[in-house]
Design a protein around this motif. Structure first.
Motif, PDB file in Angstrom:
ATOM      1  N   UNK A 106       3.602  -2.629   9.055  1.00  0.00           N
ATOM      2  CA  UNK A 106       3.143  -3.220  10.530  1.00  0.00           C
ATOM      3  C   UNK A 106       2.945  -1.896  11.494  1.00  0.00           C
ATOM      4  N   UNK A 107       1.856  -1.911  12.163  1.00  0.00           N
ATOM      5  CA  UNK A 107       1.712  -0.488  13.029  1.00  0.00           C
ATOM      6  C   UNK A 107       1.379  -1.070  14.565  1.00  0.00           C
ATOM      7  N   UNK A 108       2.057  -0.560  15.194  1.00  0.00           N
ATOM      8  CA  UNK A 108       1.658  -0.999  16.829  1.00  0.00           C
ATOM      9  C   UNK A 108       0.243  -0.171  17.174  1.00  0.00           C
ATOM     10  N   UNK A 109      -0.642  -0.515  17.228  1.00  0.00           N
ATOM     11  CA  UNK A 109      -1.828   0.335  17.752  1.00  0.00           C
ATOM     12  C   UNK A 109      -1.903   0.853  19.163  1.00  0.00           C
ATOM     13  N   UNK A 110      -0.995   0.384  19.993  1.00  0.00           N
ATOM     14  CA  UNK A 110      -1.111   0.932  21.298  1.00  0.00           C
ATOM     15  C   UNK A 110      -0.262   2.444  21.093  1.00  0.00           C
ATOM     16  N   UNK A 111       0.585   2.646  20.193  1.00  0.00           N
ATOM     17  CA  UNK A 111       1.092   4.169  19.885  1.00  0.00           C
ATOM     18  C   UNK A 111       0.603   4.774  18.789  1.00  0.00           C
ATOM     19  N   UNK A 112       0.010   4.208  17.883  1.00  0.00           N
ATOM     20  CA  UNK A 112      -0.256   4.706  16.633  1.00  0.00           C
ATOM     21  C   UNK A 112      -1.769   4.464  16.012  1.00  0.00           C
ATOM     22  N   UNK A 113      -2.494   5.358  15.827  1.00  0.00           N
ATOM     23  CA  UNK A 113      -3.841   5.003  15.399  1.00  0.00           C
ATOM     24  C   UNK A 113      -3.779   4.724  13.910  1.00  0.00           C
ATOM     25  N   UNK A 114      -4.053   3.291  13.760  1.00  0.00           N
ATOM     26  CA  UNK A 114      -4.174   2.596  12.380  1.00  0.00           C
ATOM     27  C   UNK A 114      -4.633   3.378  11.218  1.00  0.00           C
TER      28      UNK A 114
ATOM     29  N   UNK B 278      -4.211   6.402  10.723  1.00  0.00           N
ATOM     30  CA  UNK B 278      -3.688   7.325  10.216  1.00  0.00           C
ATOM     31  C   UNK B 278      -2.480   6.998   9.195  1.00  0.00           C
ATOM     32  N   UNK B 279      -2.505   5.578   9.254  1.00  0.00           N
ATOM     33  CA  UNK B 279      -1.621   5.274   8.040  1.00  0.00           C
ATOM     34  C   UNK B 279      -2.256   4.111   7.232  1.00  0.00           C
ATOM     35  N   UNK B 280      -2.730   4.521   6.041  1.00  0.00           N
ATOM     36  CA  UNK B 280      -3.537   3.835   5.091  1.00  0.00           C
ATOM     37  C   UNK B 280      -2.934   3.568   3.851  1.00  0.00           C
ATOM     38  N   UNK B 281      -1.988   4.581   3.609  1.00  0.00           N
ATOM     39  CA  UNK B 281      -1.107   4.420   2.369  1.00  0.00           C
ATOM     40  C   UNK B 281       0.258   4.651   2.607  1.00  0.00           C
ATOM     41  N   UNK B 282       1.164   4.148   1.671  1.00  0.00           N
ATOM     42  CA  UNK B 282       2.522   4.548   1.885  1.00  0.00           C
ATOM     43  C   UNK B 282       3.088   5.740   2.261  1.00  0.00           C
ATOM     44  N   UNK B 283       2.280   6.907   1.544  1.00  0.00           N
ATOM     45  CA  UNK B 283       2.468   8.105   1.486  1.00  0.00           C
ATOM     46  C   UNK B 283       2.178   8.780   2.821  1.00  0.00           C
ATOM     47  N   UNK B 284       1.636   7.955   3.709  1.00  0.00           N
ATOM     48  CA  UNK B 284       1.404   8.580   5.039  1.00  0.00           C
ATOM     49  C   UNK B 284       2.704   8.250   5.891  1.00  0.00           C
TER      50      UNK B 284
ATOM     51  N   UNK C 220      -2.401  -3.044   4.495  1.00  0.00           N
ATOM     52  CA  UNK C 220      -2.026  -3.212   2.937  1.00  0.00           C
ATOM     53  C   UNK C 220      -2.169  -1.657   2.434  1.00  0.00           C
ATOM     54  N   UNK C 221      -1.144  -1.108   2.050  1.00  0.00           N
ATOM     55  CA  UNK C 221      -1.227   0.150   1.487  1.00  0.00           C
ATOM     56  C   UNK C 221      -2.520   0.471   0.492  1.00  0.00           C
ATOM     57  N   UNK C 222      -3.363   1.446   0.515  1.00  0.00           N
ATOM     58  CA  UNK C 222      -4.258   1.622  -0.526  1.00  0.00           C
ATOM     59  C   UNK C 222      -3.817   2.222  -1.783  1.00  0.00           C
ATOM     60  N   UNK C 223      -2.546   2.811  -1.724  1.00  0.00           N
ATOM     61  CA  UNK C 223      -1.757   3.478  -3.145  1.00  0.00           C
ATOM     62  C   UNK C 223      -0.785   2.543  -3.610  1.00  0.00           C
ATOM     63  N   UNK C 224      -1.071   1.155  -3.242  1.00  0.00           N
ATOM     64  CA  UNK C 224      -0.209   0.015  -4.186  1.00  0.00           C
ATOM     65  C   UNK C 224       0.523  -0.870  -3.112  1.00  0.00           C
ATOM     66  N   UNK C 225       0.867  -1.994  -3.734  1.00  0.00           N
ATOM     67  CA  UNK C 225       1.635  -2.861  -2.901  1.00  0.00           C
ATOM     68  C   UNK C 225       2.071  -4.000  -3.889  1.00  0.00           C
ATOM     69  N   UNK C 226       3.001  -4.955  -3.397  1.00  0.00           N
ATOM     70  CA  UNK C 226       3.502  -5.877  -4.059  1.00  0.00           C
ATOM     71  C   UNK C 226       2.775  -7.190  -3.592  1.00  0.00           C
ATOM     72  N   UNK C 227       2.646  -8.051  -4.546  1.00  0.00           N
ATOM     73  CA  UNK C 227       2.431  -9.399  -4.214  1.00  0.00           C
ATOM     74  C   UNK C 227       3.467 -10.303  -5.071  1.00  0.00           C
ATOM     75  N   UNK C 228       3.812 -11.245  -4.030  1.00  0.00           N
ATOM     76  CA  UNK C 228       5.081 -12.018  -4.413  1.00  0.00           C
ATOM     77  C   UNK C 228       5.053 -13.544  -4.166  1.00  0.00           C
ATOM     78  N   UNK C 229       5.524 -14.196  -4.897  1.00  0.00           N
ATOM     79  CA  UNK C 229       5.527 -15.731  -4.483  1.00  0.00           C
ATOM     80  C   UNK C 229       6.992 -16.179  -4.465  1.00  0.00           C
TER      81      UNK C 229
END
Length: 355
Positions: free
Chosen positions: A143-151, A153-159, A253-262
């Motif tokens: 979750x990114x607050x776009x008021x303070x952070x350019x989204x 700049x965060x597209x992966x977990x590594x970011x 949703x990070x481009x370097x991987x994520x989890x799908x859960x049920x």
């Protein structure tokens, strides 16, 4: 003084009587064959649907909640309450089945199974859906607050490790989620059973410490809503709830991987009203009811027919209903076994103790 003591004693006797009456009353209801006892996560169903189910079927629903899979497992082991329906997360299914805490499902009694998204069926922990049926599903992301952070700049977990984000990141207080994030940022599976990979993930996670503001669970939603932190790990459904109250918050949703859960329907080994349990499952699988429930809860429905009845703006949002290409890149949480669970716990605890 004697009169006072007699008065106090009378109050105590009356209170004890009321407690016994309540316990006996609840026991009588629980033993009623027309009663269904449902054990679910908190805030995880539209209460109006329970009322509608009771009116349609004549069944009485006793609804209780838990806040973790471990708490639910402990209650099932105790056997003090005969829960009919429970809602385990995918990662706990194998453990529950191995302890004989779930009943096998009779698919001939289930109506609507054909409406469930195929990619959520036959998971690694319940091939053939012998014990469970998906109730809600989602992903783990940022979750990114776009008021303070350019989204952008965060597209992966590594970011999240960028120096710009010092003291700005909220981390989920879960060893599978946090270490899974670190593992995927390194290109490993979040279900890794490799000592070297797990150690590397622990080291990587500790390197994130300067950026970590707090390690939390439910409180992350509140802090993101109130803009007390600009970045937070979160589940997709929680992110949707946060964004509804604070439109500045965007889910990535990070481009370097994520989890799908049920989270899943299951019939507990303690079930007495098995027919009522099937009636409840079938009621909730009806597309119109599944759609209403998804709109109320905010998580993604696995019911394809329900999606057709929902707001297209919601179902077309790939953040919550990803494309097939993205779905194929996601990993399910798998049960790792007691030894590896202990290793993950120790690695995560070491990380938290150094904060």
């Amino acid at each position: 003084m004697k009169r006072l003591m007699m008065f106090v004693s009378a109050i105590l006797v009356a209170s004890l009587g009321l407690l016994l009456f309540r316990k006996n009353f609840e026991t009588a209801i629980a033993g009623n064959p027309d009663t269904i006892i449902v054990y679910n996560w908190g805030d995880y169903i539209d209460p109006n649907l329970i009322t509608q189910f009771e009116e349609e079927t004549g069944y009485k629903v006793i609804y209780e909640t838990f806040d973790s899979n471990d708490a639910m497992e402990a209650k099932l082991k105790q056997g003090g309450t005969r829960y009919d329906i429970v809602f385990p997360s995918e990662s706990s299914i194998t453990k529950l089945v191995n302890q004989n805490l779930l009943q096998k499902l009779d698919h001939s009694k289930i109506k609507g199974l054909e409406n469930i998204s195929p990619f959520l069926l036959n998971s690694p922990v319940d091939n053939g859906n012998q014990y469970t049926i998906p109730y809600f599903w989602g992903t783990v992301g940022i979750m990114v607050n776009t008021k303070y952070i350019d989204p952008e700049s965060i597209q992966t977990w590594s970011d999240l490790w960028k120096e710009d984000f010092k003291n700005k990141v909220l981390i989920l207080d879960g060893n599978r989620e946090a270490l899974g994030m670190a593992l995927q940022s390194l290109g490993y599976s979040l279900n890794s059973k490799n000592e070297n990979e797990l150690h590397a993930a622990e080291v990587k996670l500790k390197e994130l410490k300067p950026n970590v503001r707090a390690v939390l669970n439910e409180e992350i939603k509140t802090m993101m809503k109130l803009e007390e932190a600009p970045i937070g790990m979160g589940y997709s459904g929680d992110a949707a709830a946060v964004a509804e109250e604070n439109p500045n918050v965007q889910y990535i949703l990070p481009k370097d991987g994520s989890a799908v859960w049920t989270d899943n329907f299951a019939i507990a080994h303690t079930a007495v009203n098995v027919e009522g349990a099937y009636a409840f499952i079938n009621f909730m699988l009806r597309p119109e009811n599944a759609a209403r429930n998804a709109a109320f809860v905010g998580y993604s429905t696995p019911n394809e027919k329900a999606k057709e009845l929902m707001d297209p703006e919601v179902t077309s949002d790939e953040t919550f209903y990803p494309s097939e290409e993205i779905i194929n890149s996601l990993e399910h949480y798998e049960y790792l076994g007691n030894d590896w669970i202990q290793k993950y716990n120790e690695a995560f605890l070491d990380f938290k103790m150094e904060l």
